[in-house]
Design an enzyme around this catalytic site. Structure first.
Site, PDB file in Angstrom:
ATOM      1  N   GLU A  57     -12.366   3.611  -1.141  1.00  0.00           N
ATOM      2  CA  GLU A  57     -11.237   4.664  -2.052  1.00  0.00           C
ATOM      3  C   GLU A  57     -11.032   3.939  -3.591  1.00  0.00           C
ATOM      4  O   GLU A  57     -11.525   4.453  -4.472  1.00  0.00           O
ATOM      5  CB  GLU A  57     -10.014   5.091  -1.472  1.00  0.00           C
ATOM      6  CG  GLU A  57      -8.890   5.557  -2.094  1.00  0.00           C
ATOM      7  CD  GLU A  57      -7.777   5.734  -1.228  1.00  0.00           C
ATOM      8  OE1 GLU A  57      -7.420   5.211   0.250  1.00  0.00           O
ATOM      9  OE2 GLU A  57      -7.052   6.349  -2.164  1.00  0.00           O
TER      10      GLU A  57
ATOM     11  N   HIS B  21      -9.901  -5.633  -2.815  1.00  0.00           N
ATOM     12  CA  HIS B  21      -8.673  -5.995  -1.739  1.00  0.00           C
ATOM     13  C   HIS B  21      -8.653  -6.459  -0.590  1.00  0.00           C
ATOM     14  O   HIS B  21      -9.642  -5.371   0.366  1.00  0.00           O
ATOM     15  CB  HIS B  21      -8.017  -5.126  -2.258  1.00  0.00           C
ATOM     16  CG  HIS B  21      -8.287  -3.031  -2.684  1.00  0.00           C
ATOM     17  ND1 HIS B  21     -10.007  -2.565  -3.135  1.00  0.00           N
ATOM     18  CD2 HIS B  21      -8.190  -2.307  -0.683  1.00  0.00           C
ATOM     19  CE1 HIS B  21      -9.773  -1.414  -2.243  1.00  0.00           C
ATOM     20  NE2 HIS B  21      -8.554  -0.796  -0.311  1.00  0.00           N
TER      21      HIS B  21
ATOM     22  N   ASP C 198       0.866  -0.900   0.135  1.00  0.00           N
ATOM     23  CA  ASP C 198       0.062   0.359  -0.016  1.00  0.00           C
ATOM     24  C   ASP C 198       0.767   1.417   0.005  1.00  0.00           C
ATOM     25  O   ASP C 198       1.921   0.937   0.803  1.00  0.00           O
ATOM     26  CB  ASP C 198      -1.178   0.025   1.468  1.00  0.00           C
ATOM     27  CG  ASP C 198      -2.422   0.872   0.958  1.00  0.00           C
ATOM     28  OD1 ASP C 198      -2.128   2.424   0.701  1.00  0.00           O
ATOM     29  OD2 ASP C 198      -3.474   0.574   1.278  1.00  0.00           O
ATOM     30  N   ILE C 199       0.778   2.609  -0.783  1.00  0.00           N
ATOM     31  CA  ILE C 199       1.502   3.519  -1.045  1.00  0.00           C
ATOM     32  C   ILE C 199       1.456   4.420   0.490  1.00  0.00           C
ATOM     33  O   ILE C 199       1.953   5.186   0.799  1.00  0.00           O
ATOM     34  CB  ILE C 199       1.498   4.015  -2.345  1.00  0.00           C
ATOM     35  CG1 ILE C 199       2.247   4.549  -2.763  1.00  0.00           C
ATOM     36  CG2 ILE C 199      -0.027   4.771  -2.796  1.00  0.00           C
ATOM     37  CD1 ILE C 199       3.490   3.658  -3.677  1.00  0.00           C
TER      38      ILE C 199
ATOM     39  N   HIS D  33      -6.590  -5.488   2.789  1.00  0.00           N
ATOM     40  CA  HIS D  33      -5.751  -5.221   3.264  1.00  0.00           C
ATOM     41  C   HIS D  33      -5.183  -6.142   4.890  1.00  0.00           C
ATOM     42  O   HIS D  33      -5.528  -6.356   5.389  1.00  0.00           O
ATOM     43  CB  HIS D  33      -5.847  -3.799   4.655  1.00  0.00           C
ATOM     44  CG  HIS D  33      -5.986  -2.825   3.515  1.00  0.00           C
ATOM     45  ND1 HIS D  33      -5.549  -1.498   3.463  1.00  0.00           N
ATOM     46  CD2 HIS D  33      -7.914  -2.445   2.590  1.00  0.00           C
ATOM     47  CE1 HIS D  33      -6.591  -0.349   2.385  1.00  0.00           C
ATOM     48  NE2 HIS D  33      -7.550  -0.722   2.558  1.00  0.00           N
TER      49      HIS D  33
HETATM   50  P1  5GP Z   1      -9.978   0.923   0.684  1.00  0.00           P
HETATM   51  O1  5GP Z   1     -10.582   1.609  -1.063  1.00  0.00           O
HETATM   52  O2  5GP Z   1      -9.693  -0.254   0.939  1.00  0.00           O
HETATM   53  O3  5GP Z   1     -10.773   2.395   1.593  1.00  0.00           O
HETATM   54  O4  5GP Z   1      -8.196   2.609   0.575  1.00  0.00           O
HETATM   55  C1  5GP Z   1      -7.802   1.815  -0.960  1.00  0.00           C
HETATM   56  C2  5GP Z   1      -5.915   1.499  -0.670  1.00  0.00           C
HETATM   57  O5  5GP Z   1      -5.839   1.662  -1.816  1.00  0.00           O
HETATM   58  C3  5GP Z   1      -5.488   3.127   0.225  1.00  0.00           C
HETATM   59  O6  5GP Z   1      -4.893   2.098   1.648  1.00  0.00           O
HETATM   60  C4  5GP Z   1      -4.228   3.963  -0.630  1.00  0.00           C
HETATM   61  O7  5GP Z   1      -3.184   4.499  -0.027  1.00  0.00           O
HETATM   62  C5  5GP Z   1      -4.329   2.470  -1.420  1.00  0.00           C
HETATM   63  N1  5GP Z   1      -3.676   3.269  -3.061  1.00  0.00           N
HETATM   64  C6  5GP Z   1      -4.714   4.210  -3.662  1.00  0.00           C
HETATM   65  N2  5GP Z   1      -3.678   4.278  -4.829  1.00  0.00           N
HETATM   66  C7  5GP Z   1      -3.403   3.013  -4.952  1.00  0.00           C
HETATM   67  C8  5GP Z   1      -1.652   3.377  -5.976  1.00  0.00           C
HETATM   68  O8  5GP Z   1      -2.383   3.668  -6.901  1.00  0.00           O
HETATM   69  N3  5GP Z   1      -1.057   2.150  -5.433  1.00  0.00           N
HETATM   70  C9  5GP Z   1      -0.904   1.339  -4.573  1.00  0.00           C
HETATM   71  N4  5GP Z   1       0.441   0.733  -4.374  1.00  0.00           N
HETATM   72  N5  5GP Z   1      -2.095   2.122  -3.443  1.00  0.00           N
HETATM   73  C10 5GP Z   1      -2.510   2.264  -3.085  1.00  0.00           C
END
Ligand code: 5GP
Length: 130
Positions: A88, A93, A29-30, A95
């Site tokens: 987001e 996915h 995760d970035i 985590h």
């Molecule tokens: P969620 O959808 O579970 O709420 O969060 C999405 C996760 O993906 C976040 O923790 C965010 O940091 C990560 N994320 C979003 N865009 C990117 C990306 O382009 N590259 C990576 N490695 N992680 C990402």
């Protein structure tokens, strides 16, 4: 239109890869909650985790289990926590976050700022334990 995660799988957007098989891809995760915070995704583009088939969820969990074992060896912790949010990025996915306490799983926590070199080292370290 392809999701940002599909572009990562395709190599169109760079990522710090941790593991891969025919169906799944794991990368850092970035915006990590902790060093070793990894995302596990299906290569098939599905937004909502619970819209994956039973077979996909089962196989994805087995794949995540192997990755979690590698994370735990590379970054000793009490347990590796697992969370599914997906608010987001519309590509299912999991985590995986190494936890020293329950608080480490709070997604409202400030995220770590790591250098490219640090990300590369972390991915390599986990990969070595897989
Ligand atoms: P969620 O959808 O579970 O709420 O969060 C999405 C996760 O993906 C976040 O923790 C965010 O940091 C990560 N994320 C979003 N865009 C990117 C990306 O382009 N590259 C990576 N490695 N992680 C990402």
């Amino acid at each position: 239109m392809a999701t940002i995660f599909s572009k990562i799988v395709a190599g169109e957007i760079p990522s710090y890869k941790v593991a891969e098989d025919e169906q799944f891809y794991a990368f850092l995760d970035i915006n990590p909650l902790a060093k070793g915070h990894t995302l596990v995704i299906p290569k098939r583009e599905v937004d909502y985790f619970f819209d994956l088939t039973d077979e996909e969820i089962a196989a994805m969990q087995v794949f995540a289990k192997k990755v979690a074992a590698g994370i735990k060896k590379a970054f000793p912790c009490i347990k590796v926590g697992q969370a599914v949010l997906g608010l987001e990025v519309p590509h299912a996915h999991i985590h995986l976050v190494p936890m020293q306490s329950e608080r480490d799983m709070l997604f409202t926590n400030q995220k770590l700022k790591l250098t490219q070199e640090e990300f590369e080292d972390i991915a390599k370290r986990i990969n070595e334990f897989l």
